[in-house]
Design an enzyme around this catalytic site. Structure first.
Site, PDB file in Angstrom:
ATOM      1  CG  ASN A 193      -1.702   1.242   1.423  1.00 23.65           C
ATOM      2  OD1 ASN A 193      -1.850   2.038   0.490  1.00 23.65           O
ATOM      3  ND2 ASN A 193      -2.230   1.449   2.626  1.00 23.65           N
ATOM      4  CD  GLU A 235      -3.539  -2.963   7.487  1.00 18.35           C
ATOM      5  OE1 GLU A 235      -2.426  -3.239   7.051  1.00 18.35           O
ATOM      6  OE2 GLU A 235      -4.051  -1.843   7.333  1.00 18.35           O
TER       7      GLU A 235
HETATM    8  C1  PEP Z   1      -0.753  -0.070   6.006  1.00 24.00           C
HETATM    9  O1  PEP Z   1      -0.744   1.029   5.492  1.00 24.00           O
HETATM   10  O2  PEP Z   1      -1.687  -0.847   5.772  1.00 24.00           O
HETATM   11  C2  PEP Z   1       0.351  -0.451   6.895  1.00 24.00           C
HETATM   12  C3  PEP Z   1       0.314  -1.652   7.440  1.00 24.00           C
HETATM   13  O3  PEP Z   1       1.339   0.463   7.087  1.00 24.00           O
HETATM   14  P1  PEP Z   1       2.792   0.185   7.735  1.00 24.00           P
HETATM   15  O4  PEP Z   1       3.337  -1.070   7.102  1.00 24.00           O
HETATM   16  O5  PEP Z   1       3.595   1.395   7.390  1.00 24.00           O
HETATM   17  O6  PEP Z   1       2.590   0.004   9.205  1.00 24.00           O
END
Ligand code: PEP
Length: 262
Positions: free
Chosen positions: A9, A174
């Site tokens: 992402n 997440e």
């Molecule tokens: C995300 O944007 O879904 C994410 C997991 O970000 P990061 O890997 O920077 O924590």
């Protein structure tokens, strides 16, 4: 065995010149992760560039959001049918940065759940694979509400859309406290939550639960991906910051590949 998926992402990052370098470096390494599904999620304005770069490769792409409407007076929105013009395969739905930052915080929780369910429905009916992001906030985490929050999200999704729809979707756990903080969940924590998610889906349909890919997202880097991916219910990762660095991202994809090879 479920095929791992590593999704990058890019959030609101990138430039034509920078993307070109990043895409070239990922493509140069793409034969080192042949058994892994890999997908990139650029800002929508770069979809054409990403499509052109990746069209003959084993790396797919998608968008970070989609409208729940087909077309019309929805300024700034992008419809699922438009994504077909760019051969998108996936779409992220319900990312915490959208839930929290874009008026969605102002919305009643039930309205937000409905909007996310409508986007999910739209993606499935248009043949896109939705990656549904769910996770607890730091406050919910601190008071031990992880399972309550995750369970509620899953029940709502399944009750609205039917459990079988999950066979055309991907889930991403997440935890909001881990996103962009450098504080990843431990592999054990991720495994416990993923296993809880799979069991929750299994209450509705065992076969769907067994085939369902559940990604972990939250500060995954080249040096912590392997132990996370080694857990039996972690089927890959949703990667934010580290997906902007080709070396890091490729290392993460290779960690998933090693997992496949055992
Ligand atoms: C995300 O944007 O879904 C994410 C997991 O970000 P990061 O890997 O920077 O924590």
């Amino acid at each position: 065995m479920r095929k791992p998926l590593v999704a990058g992402n890019w959030k609101m990052n990138g430039s034509s010149a920078g993307n070109k370098l990043l895409l070239n470096e990922i493509l140069a390494a793409a034969n080192s992760f042949p058994s892994v599904d890999v997908a990139l999620f650029p800002p929508a304005v770069y979809l054409h560039q990403v499509q052109q770069a990746l069209k003959d490769s084993n790396v797919a792409w998608g968008t970070q959001n989609v409208s729940s409407y087909h077309q019309g007076a929805y300024t700034g929105e992008i419809s699922a049918t438009m994504l077909h013009d760019f051969d998108c395969k996936y779409v992220l739905i319900g990312h915490s940065e959208r839930r929290c930052l874009y008026a969605e915080l102002e919305l009643d929780q039930l309205v937000l759940d409905r909007i996310i369910a409508e986007k999910y429905n739209m993606a499935i009916s248009e043949g896109l694979i939705p990656i549904i992001c769910i996770g607890e906030s730091p406050e919910e985490h601190a008071v031990g509400k992880t399972e309550e929050v995750i369970g509620r999200h899953l029940d709502i999704l399944i009750e609205h859309q039917g459990v079988k729809s999950l066979s055309q979707a991907v889930l991403a756990y997440e935890p909001v406290w881990a996103i962009g903080t450098g504080r990843s969940a431990t592999p054990e924590w991720a495994q416990d939550v993923h296993s809880f998610m799979r069991e929750r889906v299994a209450k509705y349909d065992v076969e769907t639960a067994q085939g369902l890919r559940i990604l972990y997202g939250g500060s995954v880097k080249g040096n912590n991906a392997a132990p996370l991916f080694s857990k039996p219910d972690v089927d890959g990762g949703l990667i934010g910051g580290a997906s902007l660095d080709a070396n890091e991202f490729v290392k993460i994809c290779q960690s998933a590949q090693k997992q496949v090879l055992g």
